[in-house]
Design a protein around this motif. Sequence first.
Motif, mmCIF file in Angstrom:
data_model
loop_
_atom_site.group_PDB
_atom_site.id
_atom_site.type_symbol
_atom_site.label_atom_id
_atom_site.label_comp_id
_atom_site.label_asym_id
_atom_site.label_seq_id
_atom_site.Cartn_x
_atom_site.Cartn_y
_atom_site.Cartn_z
ATOM 1 N N ILE A 322 0.803 -1.213 0.000
ATOM 2 C CA ILE A 322 0.000 0.000 0.000
ATOM 3 C C ILE A 322 0.843 1.273 0.000
ATOM 4 O O ILE A 322 0.410 2.328 -0.462
ATOM 5 N N ASP A 323 2.096 1.182 0.495
ATOM 6 C CA ASP A 323 2.935 2.381 0.582
ATOM 7 C C ASP A 323 3.920 2.533 -0.577
ATOM 8 O O ASP A 323 4.766 3.429 -0.575
ATOM 9 N N THR A 324 3.811 1.689 -1.593
ATOM 10 C CA THR A 324 4.822 1.633 -2.643
ATOM 11 C C THR A 324 5.062 2.963 -3.344
ATOM 12 O O THR A 324 6.211 3.322 -3.631
ATOM 13 N N TYR A 325 4.022 3.732 -3.614
ATOM 14 C CA TYR A 325 4.179 4.943 -4.409
ATOM 15 C C TYR A 325 5.147 5.942 -3.780
ATOM 16 O O TYR A 325 5.882 6.634 -4.484
ATOM 17 N N ILE A 326 5.154 6.034 -2.446
ATOM 18 C CA ILE A 326 6.072 6.981 -1.805
ATOM 19 C C ILE A 326 7.209 6.297 -1.057
ATOM 20 O O ILE A 326 8.215 6.931 -0.749
ATOM 21 N N ASN A 327 7.078 5.007 -0.768
ATOM 22 C CA ASN A 327 8.120 4.290 -0.041
ATOM 23 C C ASN A 327 8.805 3.314 -0.991
ATOM 24 O O ASN A 327 8.583 2.113 -0.949
ATOM 25 N N GLU A 328 9.651 3.850 -1.852
ATOM 26 C CA GLU A 328 10.292 3.027 -2.881
ATOM 27 C C GLU A 328 11.611 2.446 -2.373
ATOM 28 O O GLU A 328 12.654 2.547 -3.023
ATOM 29 N N SER A 329 11.553 1.829 -1.212
ATOM 30 C CA SER A 329 12.749 1.272 -0.579
ATOM 31 C C SER A 329 13.043 -0.128 -1.112
ATOM 32 O O SER A 329 12.204 -0.769 -1.753
ATOM 33 N N ILE A 330 14.229 -0.622 -0.804
ATOM 34 C CA ILE A 330 14.583 -1.984 -1.178
ATOM 35 C C ILE A 330 13.675 -2.976 -0.465
ATOM 36 O O ILE A 330 13.305 -4.020 -1.018
ATOM 37 N N GLN A 331 13.247 -2.633 0.769
ATOM 38 C CA GLN A 331 12.327 -3.512 1.493
ATOM 39 C C GLN A 331 10.975 -3.590 0.788
ATOM 40 O O GLN A 331 10.366 -4.668 0.712
ATOM 41 N N THR A 332 10.493 -2.455 0.278
ATOM 42 C CA THR A 332 9.184 -2.432 -0.389
ATOM 43 C C THR A 332 9.194 -3.313 -1.630
ATOM 44 O O THR A 332 8.261 -4.102 -1.856
ATOM 45 N N PHE A 333 10.234 -3.188 -2.433
ATOM 46 C CA PHE A 333 10.280 -3.983 -3.661
ATOM 47 C C PHE A 333 10.560 -5.453 -3.372
ATOM 48 O O PHE A 333 10.088 -6.331 -4.101
ATOM 49 N N THR A 334 11.298 -5.736 -2.313
ATOM 50 C CA THR A 334 11.481 -7.132 -1.914
ATOM 51 C C THR A 334 10.134 -7.738 -1.529
ATOM 52 O O THR A 334 9.815 -8.880 -1.902
ATOM 53 N N GLU A 335 9.324 -6.959 -0.797
ATOM 54 C CA GLU A 335 7.989 -7.416 -0.421
ATOM 55 C C GLU A 335 7.107 -7.615 -1.661
ATOM 56 O O GLU A 335 6.380 -8.615 -1.766
ATOM 57 N N LEU A 336 7.182 -6.667 -2.603
ATOM 58 C CA LEU A 336 6.403 -6.781 -3.841
ATOM 59 C C LEU A 336 6.792 -8.032 -4.617
ATOM 60 O O LEU A 336 5.926 -8.801 -5.063
#
Length: 346
Positions: A322-336
């Motif tokens: 849900i936070d991908t648009y503003i939280n483009e961290s390595i953790q976010t993309f790993t989760e995606l």
Amino acid sequence: MGKFKLTIVLAIFILILAACGSSDDTSGETEATEPEVSETETAETEEATEPTTVEITDAHGTVTVPVNPKNVVALDNRTFETLEDWGIELAAVPKPLMLADSSYVADENVQDVGMHREPNLEIIAAADPELVIVGQRFSGYYEDIKKLVPNAAVIDLNVDVETSDPGDKLVNGFKDTTIALGQIFDKNEEAEQLVADLDQAIEDAKAAYNGSDTIMSVIVSGGDIGFSAPNTGRVFGPLYDIFEWTPALEVEDTSTDHQGDEISVEAIAQSNPDWIFVLDRDAPISGIAADEKVPAQDVIDNSPALQNTTAVSEGQIVYAPIDTYINESIQTFTELFTNIADTLAE
């Protein structure tokens, strides 16, 4: 004479024993008086040999950065979650670009630089930072910030990876940024683990894709569905290259627009994708009133044109965190990537 000789021999023998005893005592005293090195002194010696600066290659060259700097300002939204997870204290951040539940947003001691469209750069100067991490939406302010804080190390982590491959640019960008942060904040092992987790998630997602199912990626914003095109589209575009997805639809003159490219829902429906991957743009943005936000899942579920597609009828839809648009961290993309791998493998 026999007794006299025996007496002399015994006397010599006694003298030899006395000499040996004296030697042993001296040796014992020497060992006992050797100075001991305390654990504190050893630690201080080790600390003295640890580097106090590190050379970081950024978008503008090589920058000397202090290790574990004080008064850090972070403006690159790829870095916020990593720094927070590592417990790094920050002096200032762009709070509107962060999640409402971030500890940095809640902390009144962390100053707010504001949105990238009209930032208050004087906040950065007032923080008197040793390090400013620029990047992403704030890259355009690099020169202005350097002038404001001439004594600080200013790094722009938007390094242009030497490849035309959008997938390589995305992945290597995450890795380079994370490794650089690990060197700066003495979190090298943690940084290496984040990179390893990303690599594993990529391998899992590659293995889960059957190579033939067609993929449609979209961005939902303001209740409308935009097209996140292969290679160029926001978030999902580079993933077509990484995972060698077969696109359900390809059109000319696509862009990286934050709301996606305009394309009719009917055109999406006619492409009949096997899978739909969805980014909810509005959900994490604090500047949009709650009553103006329409959840992406509601938009997809209530779109009559999409109901007969394979993706919707078979429930083959993946929503980005849900936070991908503003939280483009390595953790976010790993989760995606992990979500994609798990869903495709079902």
